[in-house]
Scaffold this active site. Structure first.
Site, PDB file in Angstrom:
ATOM      1  N   HIS A  85       0.830  -1.203   0.000  1.00  0.00           N
ATOM      2  CA  HIS A  85       0.000   0.000   0.000  1.00  0.00           C
ATOM      3  C   HIS A  85       0.866   1.256   0.000  1.00  0.00           C
ATOM      4  O   HIS A  85       0.418   2.328  -0.432  1.00  0.00           O
ATOM      5  CB  HIS A  85      -0.920   0.021   1.222  1.00  0.00           C
ATOM      6  CG  HIS A  85      -1.985  -1.027   1.199  1.00  0.00           C
ATOM      7  ND1 HIS A  85      -1.783  -2.312   1.640  1.00  0.00           N
ATOM      8  CD2 HIS A  85      -3.279  -0.976   0.763  1.00  0.00           C
ATOM      9  CE1 HIS A  85      -2.888  -3.011   1.500  1.00  0.00           C
ATOM     10  NE2 HIS A  85      -3.812  -2.239   0.960  1.00  0.00           N
ATOM     11  N   ASP A 159      -4.517  -5.807  -8.256  1.00  0.00           N
ATOM     12  CA  ASP A 159      -4.736  -5.223  -6.931  1.00  0.00           C
ATOM     13  C   ASP A 159      -5.039  -3.738  -7.153  1.00  0.00           C
ATOM     14  O   ASP A 159      -4.916  -3.221  -8.275  1.00  0.00           O
ATOM     15  CB  ASP A 159      -3.501  -5.427  -6.046  1.00  0.00           C
ATOM     16  CG  ASP A 159      -3.842  -5.455  -4.555  1.00  0.00           C
ATOM     17  OD1 ASP A 159      -4.935  -4.962  -4.191  1.00  0.00           O
ATOM     18  OD2 ASP A 159      -3.031  -5.953  -3.758  1.00  0.00           O
TER      19      ASP A 159
END
Length: 850
Positions: A85, A159
């Site tokens: 992230h 993702d």
């Protein structure tokens, strides 16, 4: 794995109820790096076989039930030490290791028809050495490896494209073009959708993206939509959505997963389960627990526990003060809370949390409960002296409840560590307890072959009871096979709706006292040979010689067959000229006036002797026949005291109550509970002229210091259910034998022709004549195997041996008026009982048809 399949099934049902067609799960990463900051406890573990099997069951549970599964994070995010992230992790593993570990789950899931894969934002140099290129954007990894080499034909999904693992290196638009070129079908969470669409169109127009690849992806997406039925999709209704999402089956699966996960890593001297709670002093110390944490309240369900709380930043002086307090206890249940998954931040374990178990263990026996990541065990200092270590994995309501059950034997531990946790605790460590639970277990209907939906009718019956004024509230508990499958509170203490009924509240159980006090004592002295059921009671009470009671047989008296009158309003004879006698009563405790009847009414200490004389001199029926009588139980109390040489209450505590250590159970509840924990009964306008609150309602029991052979006890539903289960267990509970099965069998069977007397010895039995209203429902009448008792206040406790079933109903139907018979006339208690039998009979029929 069966439970994980069921989990997948329930999640699929939830998804469909919410209009969700794909779930980005399971995580099939093998977490082979304990320091992994992003996968960690999201993985099924470190072992590739475990991860594969459990992921497969999760996938099948969803896809068999119409929801697409998505395995992630390809080609394997488990060995990362960076959170994608925030940056791009690099997986520096050789290709042969990646093939044998990271890719292993995918190979197996592909064979079982996996619908989709999510590609990870990780750099894998052994597969593509391009600098700063995530697998998501690598044609080598997506097109060549995933599609061609591994021949995966399902959907390929990126993702989230706003994550720094890719967005740090590619601008919006160029990022999405690269994702499509590498072979992805679905782009998840682009930062700038219009820009992405614009650049993708340009790339197609310029030939950088082959339009046939777009068409192929669209066909795959349409195929997936067809799989989930979107070609005939109807709009969803939110009607009953809460019930759909919180159905009994889902709750059962959730509880099974939590119950089976709890892992006992150490159990020196077999300290748990703790059987005899009355012989040990126990404290609970929570560290870093949130406000409202339920762990200590769950522990208190089983015994009197002194509860302490400590901050994770507590200074040394505070810690030393607590340790000094804890020295006096035999066991300290020390629990660590709010542990994170972030290894870089020490799993939120402060130095104080890390050292507390060691410090306390030098002073007393410690039962350490860790509610969090198993890798956090390595951060705890020197656990060598800690007697019991339990891994709860998660700091939420259910694992805390399950852990408390494991400590006290309501639940048998089945969990094994899914990882090598360090500190000497390795993969598959765990002490399996294959013994049956020794206490009632908190459960749900599905675990006993029924469904929660079969018990919904109880809610409507209780709402009707409250709305019609049959009772202001109630507690209802149902247990089957030692498992509490229904435990619910309804309404309020009174009709002013101020105090809601809670599980910890105690009710006056009135005549149910007969079976959990007098019957227990009588069975005990019977099996010890201290009474003969066919002897006359005068043998034990010689003062009855030459009275009309001398020929009464013990058996006849206990079966209400002795010809005694039903009851005597003893207080009436204390009235002189319309008022209570000043010679017998005072408005406050004063010298010999010490028998409490209410806040401002105290009776002279020796008046129980007058009550006895009145019983001795009472009339008898001309011919003995069945007639329910409190007097026989008052006489029984006196027999028990005479043959044991002990006061009735002392005998009960010495032989039963102290060892059982039930927390919400007592004579004279004001001595044990605060007033708001006690549910009031009648607004007495005849005798005490007050609201009876915290004192026994029955006037005779009240005048006998609150302890009668026929009434006097207060209980909540759980404590009373423990007694009923003890009977069904053949006299055993929590590992201690209290009574012999034979004596229970003798007392709970009918003693006379059921056409004229349905009763056992003290215990009530179903009515054999189904045309008459009896104490039980029709199904119980037809079986005739059950037993129990009701109470004037609105109490009811019943056991059915055929189904190993306990049913407890507690209410204060006599509030505010004892003449209120609606609960009885409307058959509320037995209507609910019939719901239980209907469910049990349906289960039996289902099993027979299989």
């Amino acid at each position: 794995s069966k439970d994980v399949y069921s989990m997948g099934k329930e999640i699929a049902n939830h998804c469909k109820a919410l209009g969700i067609h794909i779930n980005f799960a399971p995580v099939v990463d093998v977490n082979n790096n304990p320091l992994n900051p992003v996968i960690n406890s999201r993985s099924f573990g470190e072992n590739r076989e475990d991860v594969t099997e459990l992921s497969k069951q999760y996938m099948l549970g969803m896809q068999d039930n119409g929801v697409l599964a998505c395995a992630k994070h390809f080609p394997g995010h488990g060995n990362a030490d960076t959170d994608s992230h925030y940056d791009l992790p690099v997986i520096n593993q050789p290709l042969e290791v990646l093939d044998s570990i990271e890719l292993y789950p995918y190979k197996n899931l592909f064979k079982k028809g996996l619908a989709s894969v999510m590609v990870a934002h990780i750099s894998v140099p052994a597969m593509d050495s391009t600098k700063n290129l995530a697998a998501t954007l690598s044609p080598n990894i997506v097109n060549d490896l995933l599609k061609d080499s591994m021949q995966f034909e399902g959907l390929i999904i990126t993702d989230a494209l706003n994550m720094k693992g890719v967005s740090k290196f590619f601008k919006p638009g160029k990022l999405e073009v690269a994702a499509i070129k590498s072979g992805n079908d679905v782009l998840l969470f682009p930062e700038n959708v219009p820009e992405a669409i614009k650049q993708i169109k340009n790339a197609v127009a310029s030939g950088k993206i082959d339009s046939s690849s777009i068409e192929h992806s669209v066909k795959k997406i349409l195929k997936a939509k067809y799989f989930v039925g979107l070609q005939k999709f109807d709009s969803l209704s939110t009607d009953g959505l809460y019930e759909k999402l919180n159905n009994g089956s889902a709750k059962h699966v959730r509880n099974q997963l939590y119950n089976k996960s709890i892992t006992v890593l150490r159990n020196n001297k077999n300290i748990i389960p703790i059987k005899r709670t009355d012989t040990v002093r126990i404290a609970s110390l929570t560290m870093n627990a949130s406000k409202g944490d339920n762990f200590q309240s769950e522990l208190k369900r089983y015994t009197n526990i002194d509860a302490y709380r400590l901050s994770k930043h507590a200074d040394q002086e505070s810690i030393n003060r607590y340790i000094d307090k804890l020295k006096k206890y035999d066991h300290v249940v020390l629990s660590l809370h709010n542990i994170s998954t972030n290894a870089s931040k020490n799993f939120n374990i402060t130095s104080q949390m890390a050292s507390i178990a060691e410090a306390v263990s030098y002073e007393t026996s410690v039962i350490l409960c860790v509610f969090g990541n198993p890798y956090s065990l390595e951060k705890l200092k020197n656990l060598n002296n800690v007697d019991v270590i339990i891994m709860g994995y998660e700091d939420t309501y259910y694992p805390r409840t399950s852990t408390a059950q494991v400590i006290f034997g309501s639940l048998s531990a089945k969990g094994l560590l899914p990882v090598n946790a360090g500190a000497g605790f390795n993969y598959k460590d765990g002490i399996i307890n294959n013994s049956k639970p020794i206490r009632l277990q908190q459960s749900e209907p599905e675990e006993t072959g029924m469904s929660l939906e079969q018990f919904y009718k109880i809610d409507s019956i209780m709402q009707f009871a409250i709305d019609t004024g049959a009772t202001p509230g109630a507690q209802i508990l149902i247990a089957v096979d030692g498992k509490i499958i229904f435990d619910k509170n309804y309404g309020y203490h009174t009709y002013d709706s101020i105090l809601p009924v809670q599980s910890s509240n105690v009710y006056d159980i009135a005549s149910v006292t007969k079976i959990v006090a007098t019957a227990m004592a009588m069975m005990k002295i019977y099996e010890e040979g201290k009474i003969n059921l066919d002897e006359s009671i005068v043998r034990y009470l010689p003062e009855l010689k030459n009275t009309n009671k001398e020929k009464i047989k013990v058996r006849d008296m206990l079966a209400h067959q002795a010809g005694l009158i039903s009851w005597i309003p003893f207080w009436v004879s204390t009235v002189e000229k319309g008022s209570l006698s000043d010679l017998l009563y005072k408005k406050e405790i004063q010298g010999s006036y010490c028998i409490r009847l209410s806040d401002d009414l105290y009776l002279k200490y020796d008046y129980p002797d007058e009550i006895w004389d009145e019983i001795v001199n009472s009339e008898m029926m001309e011919e003995p026949e069945y007639k329910y009588s409190d007097l026989g139980l008052i006489i029984s109390k006196r027999i028990i005291e005479r043959v044991t040489g002990m006061p009735f209450e002392d005998y009960l505590y010495e032989n039963f109550y102290t060892m059982l250590d039930l927390q919400r159970f007592s004579f004279r509840p004001r001595e044990k509970f605060i007033e708001k924990e006690i549910v009031p009964t009648e607004l007495d306008t005849s005798f005490r002229n007050c609201l009876v609150w915290g004192d026994v309602h029955d006037p005779a029991a009240a005048m006998m210091e609150g302890v009668g052979g026929h009434a006097g006890l207060f209980s909540n539903s759980y404590s009373l259910a423990c007694f009923m289960q003890l009977f069904l267990n053949g006299g055993e509970y929590a590992g201690t034998k209290y009574l012999e099965k034979n004596s229970i069998d003798v007392f709970t069977k009918r003693q006379f022709d059921p056409e004229t007397n349905r009763r056992g010895l003290i215990f009530d039995k179903p009515e054999p004549d189904t045309s008459k209203v009896g104490p039980a429902c029709l199904s119980a009448d037809l079986l005739a195997t059950s037993y129990g008792h009701s109470g004037f206040t609105g109490a009811y406790a019943w056991a059915e041996p055929k189904y190993n079933m306990v049913y407890v109903f507690l209410s204060n139907r006599i509030h505010p008026d004892a003449n209120n018979r609606l609960l009885v006339d409307l058959n509320i208690r037995t209507e609910i009982q019939q719901v239980i039998y209907d469910a049990l009979e349906a289960r039996e029929n289902n099993l027979a048809s299989q």
